[in-house]
Write a protein that holds these residues in place. Structure first.
Motif, mmCIF file in Angstrom:
data_model
loop_
_atom_site.group_PDB
_atom_site.id
_atom_site.type_symbol
_atom_site.label_atom_id
_atom_site.label_comp_id
_atom_site.label_asym_id
_atom_site.label_seq_id
_atom_site.Cartn_x
_atom_site.Cartn_y
_atom_site.Cartn_z
ATOM 1 N N MET A 24 -60.371 91.299 -18.582
ATOM 2 C CA MET A 24 -59.201 91.463 -17.717
ATOM 3 C C MET A 24 -58.259 90.272 -17.900
ATOM 4 S SD MET A 24 -61.258 92.937 -14.372
ATOM 5 C CE MET A 24 -60.285 91.950 -13.229
ATOM 6 N N ASN A 25 -58.823 89.065 -17.904
ATOM 7 C CA ASN A 25 -58.009 87.859 -18.103
ATOM 8 C C ASN A 25 -57.264 87.905 -19.425
ATOM 9 O OD1 ASN A 25 -58.414 86.490 -15.747
ATOM 10 N ND2 ASN A 25 -60.273 85.459 -16.455
ATOM 11 N N ALA A 26 -58.001 88.290 -20.470
ATOM 12 C CA ALA A 26 -57.397 88.339 -21.804
ATOM 13 C C ALA A 26 -56.246 89.341 -21.852
ATOM 14 C CB ALA A 26 -58.458 88.698 -22.845
ATOM 15 N N ASN A 27 -56.332 90.390 -21.016
ATOM 16 C CA ASN A 27 -55.287 91.418 -20.991
ATOM 17 C C ASN A 27 -54.294 91.228 -19.847
ATOM 18 O OD1 ASN A 27 -55.902 93.695 -23.124
ATOM 19 N ND2 ASN A 27 -57.871 93.042 -22.320
ATOM 20 N N ARG A 28 -54.362 90.040 -19.203
ATOM 21 C CA ARG A 28 -53.462 89.699 -18.088
ATOM 22 C C ARG A 28 -53.519 90.728 -16.957
ATOM 23 N NH1 ARG A 28 -49.701 88.220 -22.252
ATOM 24 N NH2 ARG A 28 -49.580 85.947 -22.464
ATOM 25 N N LEU A 29 -54.732 91.103 -16.570
ATOM 26 C CA LEU A 29 -54.911 92.038 -15.456
ATOM 27 C C LEU A 29 -55.570 91.314 -14.298
ATOM 28 C CD1 LEU A 29 -56.412 95.087 -17.408
ATOM 29 C CD2 LEU A 29 -54.027 94.769 -16.713
ATOM 30 N N ASP A 30 -55.173 91.646 -13.086
ATOM 31 C CA ASP A 30 -55.769 91.040 -11.896
ATOM 32 C C ASP A 30 -56.848 91.929 -11.292
ATOM 33 O OD1 ASP A 30 -53.873 88.666 -11.655
ATOM 34 O OD2 ASP A 30 -52.518 90.377 -11.843
ATOM 35 N N ALA A 31 -56.858 93.195 -11.686
ATOM 36 C CA ALA A 31 -57.894 94.120 -11.238
ATOM 37 C C ALA A 31 -57.994 95.232 -12.271
ATOM 38 C CB ALA A 31 -57.555 94.698 -9.866
ATOM 39 N N TYR A 32 -59.160 95.908 -12.290
ATOM 40 C CA TYR A 32 -59.354 97.003 -13.253
ATOM 41 C C TYR A 32 -60.088 98.128 -12.546
ATOM 42 C CZ TYR A 32 -60.230 99.330 -17.742
ATOM 43 O OH TYR A 32 -60.245 100.226 -18.787
ATOM 44 N N TYR A 33 -59.575 99.341 -12.727
ATOM 45 C CA TYR A 33 -60.104 100.526 -12.041
ATOM 46 C C TYR A 33 -60.925 101.358 -13.015
ATOM 47 C CZ TYR A 33 -59.763 105.260 -9.971
ATOM 48 O OH TYR A 33 -60.013 106.515 -9.480
ATOM 49 N N ALA A 150 -54.452 101.475 -23.519
ATOM 50 C CA ALA A 150 -55.070 102.467 -24.398
ATOM 51 C C ALA A 150 -56.555 102.159 -24.622
ATOM 52 C CB ALA A 150 -54.334 102.505 -25.725
ATOM 53 N N ARG A 151 -56.897 100.870 -24.607
ATOM 54 C CA ARG A 151 -58.292 100.500 -24.880
ATOM 55 C C ARG A 151 -59.071 100.486 -23.563
ATOM 56 N NH1 ARG A 151 -59.540 94.475 -25.804
ATOM 57 N NH2 ARG A 151 -61.812 94.443 -25.845
ATOM 58 N N ASN A 152 -60.194 101.193 -23.520
ATOM 59 C CA ASN A 152 -61.010 101.198 -22.310
ATOM 60 C C ASN A 152 -61.879 99.942 -22.300
ATOM 61 O OD1 ASN A 152 -63.347 101.728 -20.499
ATOM 62 N ND2 ASN A 152 -62.316 103.698 -20.232
ATOM 63 N N LEU A 153 -61.657 99.061 -21.323
ATOM 64 C CA LEU A 153 -62.340 97.763 -21.316
ATOM 65 C C LEU A 153 -63.845 97.904 -21.122
ATOM 66 C CD1 LEU A 153 -59.870 95.450 -19.326
ATOM 67 C CD2 LEU A 153 -59.878 96.067 -21.744
ATOM 68 N N VAL A 154 -64.272 98.875 -20.310
ATOM 69 C CA VAL A 154 -65.715 99.058 -20.090
ATOM 70 C C VAL A 154 -66.371 99.578 -21.366
ATOM 71 C CG1 VAL A 154 -67.485 100.218 -18.715
ATOM 72 C CG2 VAL A 154 -65.379 99.431 -17.617
ATOM 73 N N ALA A 155 -65.719 100.543 -22.018
ATOM 74 C CA ALA A 155 -66.260 101.095 -23.273
ATOM 75 C C ALA A 155 -66.400 100.004 -24.323
ATOM 76 C CB ALA A 155 -65.352 102.213 -23.784
ATOM 77 N N SER A 156 -65.457 99.051 -24.351
ATOM 78 C CA SER A 156 -65.535 98.021 -25.391
ATOM 79 C C SER A 156 -66.657 97.016 -25.126
ATOM 80 C CB SER A 156 -64.184 97.339 -25.612
ATOM 81 O OG SER A 156 -63.690 96.843 -24.408
#
Length: 334
Positions: A24-33, A150-156
């Motif tokens: 999340m940090n690497a993608n500049r996200l504060d939360a992920y759903y 486009a990239r699913n963070l959990v899948a990766s």
């Protein structure tokens, strides 16, 4: 015993959430759903799409985690409160009892967790059009952005993710369906025309199975095939893993539906969008990536016409439903 993996190889839910926060940090996200669904909004999932279960350890059929920088919460309904409590123990993920008077909706909870200018990320291919809209509408007034990656963070993060199912696609004989594919396509096109649509994207797997009289075993106890169908006023295309197609099924569809690789749909949708087509989408079962890929198109949002059609059983189906009940009753008594 000797067949156990060494401990450090096993990531627990706490480790997985920590790894997700790094991404999340690497993608500049504060939360992920992480919604519970696959790209077709299935409630019960093919093994390869059980991302939420892998991340959180919670295995019920409905439950949605949101990971924030400090807090992580998983919302589920009353069927699963006890199970979720057990399965989430020690994970660092808070159980949110959705539907209880003092529990906010997932969208409201995210709005309370994030500040103005922060960003919630999600994978548009597993979020329905309706759910994505609910988040955007709840978060926009608070100045919180929704970003579709486009990239699913959990899948990766999931190294030993199961391969997609290669169960063969078989035909559901007219002897059982009671109506030919050409007739079904004709009825759908008549509804599309009445609604002023040139295109209908069929995303729900039950709808795909009914429309083309096809079946498979991609989900346990559910005879569906993971595929999309795009119906236009003139043609129909089935997007499916070609390795699953049996020669007899391909022959049965010849002249009715073209067969293309599952992943080709995105390119084709972009082409339809550029041609400014009016497209019928069912917001409850169509994922957000479909709409984003159709940039330029106009949308007719309504339940798929297939939903009402397949609810009405023809005499052939009624006869077979009756005989199935007889066989079922005998099996139970035995």
């Amino acid at each position: 015993g000797p067949d156990l993996e060494p401990m450090e190889a096993v990531m627990n839910a706490r480790d997985k959430v920590a790894a997700l926060r790094k991404l999340m940090n690497a993608n500049r996200l504060d939360a992920y759903y992480v919604p519970s669904a696959d790209p077709h909004q299935s409630e019960y999932l093919p093994e390869a799409w059980k991302l939420r279960a892998w991340l959180s350890g919670f295995t019920g059929s409905a439950g949605e985690p949101v990971a924030g920088a400090r807090q992580a919460g998983l919302g589920t309904d009353g069927r699963y409160f006890l199970q979720a409590e057990n399965e989430l123990r020690g994970s660092g993920i808070n159980l949110m009892r959705l539907g209880e008077p003092d529990t906010p909706s997932m969208e409201a909870w995210v709005a309370s967790q994030l500040r103005k200018g922060q960003t919630l990320g999600m994978d548009p291919s597993v979020v329905s059009v309706a759910a994505a809209r609910r988040f955007e509408q709840a978060l926009a007034p608070a100045g919180i952005k929704v970003k579709f990656l486009a990239r699913n963070l959990v899948a990766s993060l999931w190294d030993d993710r199961p391969e997609p199912s290669l169960a063969p696609v078989i035909t559901h004989s007219v002897r059982f369906a009671g109506e030919k594919v050409t007739a079904k396509l004709g009825r759908v096109r008549a509804e599309m025309k009445a609604a002023g649509c040139k295109v209908h994207v069929v995303a729900g797997l039950d709808q795909v199975a009914w429309l083309l009289n096809i079946r498979s075993r991609d989900i346990l106890y559910t005879p569906v095939v993971t595929a999309y169908v795009v119906v236009t006023d003139r043609a129909a295309t089935l997007y499916v893993d070609p390795r699953k197609m049996v020669p007899a099924t391909a022959a049965a569809l010849r002249g009715r539906a073209a067969i293309k690789d599952y992943t080709e749909i995105w390119k084709d949708l972009q082409g339809l969008g550029r041609r400014k087509m009016t497209v019928w989408i069912d917001p409850a079962v169509t994922n957000r990536r479909v709409v984003d890929s159709l940039k330029g198109a106009k949308f007719h949002e309504a339940p798929s016409p297939i939903t009402a059609m397949k609810a009405v059983k023809n005499p052939v189906q009624v006869k077979h439903i009756r005989s199935a009940h007889v066989r079922d009753g005998i099996a139970m008594v035995k």
